[in-house]
Scaffold this motif. Structure first.
Motif, PDB file in Angstrom:
ATOM      1  N   ILE A 167       0.843  -1.197   0.000  1.00 50.89           N
ATOM      2  CA  ILE A 167       0.000   0.000   0.000  1.00 50.89           C
ATOM      3  C   ILE A 167       0.882   1.252   0.000  1.00 50.89           C
ATOM      4  CG2 ILE A 167      -0.248   0.031   2.539  1.00 50.89           C
ATOM      5  CD1 ILE A 167      -3.222   0.985   1.953  1.00 50.89           C
ATOM      6  N   LYS A 189      -0.855   3.673 -12.745  1.00 56.52           N
ATOM      7  CA  LYS A 189      -2.021   3.103 -13.438  1.00 56.52           C
ATOM      8  C   LYS A 189      -1.668   2.632 -14.846  1.00 56.52           C
ATOM      9  CE  LYS A 189      -4.593   3.327 -10.007  1.00 56.52           C
ATOM     10  NZ  LYS A 189      -4.918   2.064  -9.328  1.00 56.52           N
ATOM     11  N   ASP A 205      -2.454  -2.174  -9.605  1.00 58.97           N
ATOM     12  CA  ASP A 205      -3.397  -2.652  -8.587  1.00 58.97           C
ATOM     13  C   ASP A 205      -2.950  -2.358  -7.153  1.00 58.97           C
ATOM     14  OD1 ASP A 205      -5.205  -3.614 -10.454  1.00 58.97           O
ATOM     15  OD2 ASP A 205      -4.053  -5.467 -10.706  1.00 58.97           O
ATOM     16  N   PRO A 210      -2.902  -0.423  -3.995  1.00 54.79           N
ATOM     17  CA  PRO A 210      -3.755   0.667  -3.518  1.00 54.79           C
ATOM     18  C   PRO A 210      -2.964   1.895  -3.075  1.00 54.79           C
ATOM     19  CG  PRO A 210      -3.788  -1.187  -1.984  1.00 54.79           C
ATOM     20  CD  PRO A 210      -2.962  -1.616  -3.147  1.00 54.79           C
ATOM     21  N   ILE A 270      -3.401   5.621  -1.145  1.00 51.33           N
ATOM     22  CA  ILE A 270      -4.207   6.552  -0.347  1.00 51.33           C
ATOM     23  C   ILE A 270      -3.500   7.909  -0.406  1.00 51.33           C
ATOM     24  CG2 ILE A 270      -5.030   7.143   1.974  1.00 51.33           C
ATOM     25  CD1 ILE A 270      -5.168   4.163   2.594  1.00 51.33           C
ATOM     26  N   CYS A 318      -9.840  10.358  -6.959  1.00 53.46           N
ATOM     27  CA  CYS A 318     -10.512   9.049  -6.930  1.00 53.46           C
ATOM     28  C   CYS A 318     -10.748   8.537  -8.356  1.00 53.46           C
ATOM     29  CB  CYS A 318     -11.816   9.131  -6.143  1.00 53.46           C
ATOM     30  SG  CYS A 318     -11.493   9.400  -4.397  1.00 53.46           S
ATOM     31  N   GLY A 345      -7.908   6.803  -9.748  1.00 50.28           N
ATOM     32  CA  GLY A 345      -7.643   5.466  -9.232  1.00 50.28           C
ATOM     33  C   GLY A 345      -7.160   5.382  -7.799  1.00 50.28           C
ATOM     34  N   ARG A 392      -7.447   4.953  -3.927  1.00 45.94           N
ATOM     35  CA  ARG A 392      -8.452   4.182  -3.187  1.00 45.94           C
ATOM     36  C   ARG A 392      -8.954   4.914  -1.950  1.00 45.94           C
ATOM     37  NH1 ARG A 392      -7.648  -1.346  -4.025  1.00 45.94           N
ATOM     38  NH2 ARG A 392      -9.178  -1.695  -2.401  1.00 45.94           N
ATOM     39  N   GLY A 393      -8.246   5.973  -1.581  1.00 47.74           N
ATOM     40  CA  GLY A 393      -8.675   6.720  -0.401  1.00 47.74           C
ATOM     41  C   GLY A 393      -8.105   8.125  -0.429  1.00 47.74           C
ATOM     42  N   VAL A 424      -9.246   0.103   3.083  1.00 45.64           N
ATOM     43  CA  VAL A 424      -8.677  -0.102   1.747  1.00 45.64           C
ATOM     44  C   VAL A 424      -8.094  -1.504   1.584  1.00 45.64           C
ATOM     45  CG1 VAL A 424      -6.771   0.619   0.242  1.00 45.64           C
ATOM     46  CG2 VAL A 424      -8.294   2.327   1.220  1.00 45.64           C
TER      47      VAL A 424
END
Lengths: 149, 143
Positions: free
Chosen positions: B52, B72, B79, B81, B83, B98, B101, B103-104, B122
């Motif tokens: 992450i 991305k 993939d 994640p 934040i 967002c 892409g 996730r937070g 997440v």
């Protein structure tokens, strides 16, 4: 003009109190007779839509070191680098918070905060809004320069 | 299971604070990695397993949005994640991040609880107050 000045002052206070209380555990209050002898300053510029300007924050050494100690949970005195890094982060957060309060729906570009040692003294100027704050740790002065919103 | 966490921020103070918050939250971390900007983060991501990414937006050389876009475009990184932790809190910015892409989204200044909640959310880890505490032979049971 008075209405705009009040709006900016209110947004400045709200943004600054929020950042200092949540991140630095320091409680500030407005002051009429704050210090005008500051030891360091940090500055950030912003622009977005029809609004652009800058925020300067002037710190006494005791306040800047107190913030850094609290943020990093240090027992010893912070290094100069840690203190500079901390006050730059403070102006970054205050600016983001200030713009969210003032124009929450717009996207702004922020510059990378700049740090310098002994700041130049503030001279009254109608294009700038000055806010003096004090705490147990020391004094802080914010100078907000903003284009006519 | 413990996670490898990458913190991307040009402020060493903020990286230290985020690291401390993640540690204190009880979130199980294998290793922390740090980068001062998006470019250094991408370099690190290309040679290190990261679970992450917690990233600022406004950084010199390469900011968080550019880093996110590059991730991305990369099949190996897309993939992971991300934040975003930033001072820029407008609705439009949040939506943009967002859409790209992330996730937070966490706005500075933040409360430690917010970071903790977002991490658990997440990564799909159940936050029952015990995750991350030493549980002999049962450390992954909260998934």
């Amino acid at each position: 003009m008075m209405e705009i000045t009040e709006k900016i002052k209110k947004a400045t206070l709200e943004a600054t109190f929020d950042v200092f209380e949540k991140m630095f555990f320091i409680f500030l209050e407005p002051s009429e007779d704050a210090s005008d002898d500051y030891d360091m300053e940090t500055c950030i510029r912003f622009r977005g839509g029809c609004l652009s300007g800058s925020i300067r924050m002037l710190f006494t050494k005791s306040l800047a070191e107190g913030m850094t100690r609290n943020l990093l949970n240090l027992d010893a005195a912070p290094s100069e680098q840690q203190t500079a890094d901390c006050v730059k982060e403070a102006v970054n957060m205050v600016c983001g918070n200030f713009l969210s309060i003032l124009e929450g729906k717009k996207v702004f570009d922020l510059s990378i905060p700049e740090f310098s040692g002994k700041p130049l003294k503030y001279i009254e100027n109608p294009g700038f809004h000055k806010v003096d704050l004090i705490s147990d740790e020391g004094s802080l002065c914010l100078v907000i320069g903003i284009s006519d919103p | 299971m413990a996670f490898n966490v990458l913190i991307v921020d040009d402020s060493s103070s903020m990286r230290a604070v985020i690291k401390k918050i993640v540690t204190l939250s009880g979130f199980k971390v294998d290793q922390f990695f740090e980068a001062q900007n998006g470019r250094l983060a991408l370099e690190l991501l290309s040679r290190t397993w990261i679970d992450i990414v917690l990233s600022d937006l406004n950084m010199p050389e390469m900011g968080g949005l550019e880093m996110l876009a590059a991730m991305k475009r990369d099949n190996l990184l897309k993939d992971i994640p991300v934040i975003i932790i930033t001072t820029e809190g407008s609705d439009e910015r949040k939506q943009m991040v967002c859409t790209m892409g992330a996730r937070g989204f966490i706005k500075k200044p933040f409360l430690p609880e917010k970071v903790r909640e977002m991490l658990y959310d997440v990564l799909g880890v159940k936050d029952d107050g015990n995750y991350g505490k030493d549980q002999e032979g049962d450390s992954g049971s909260d998934f």
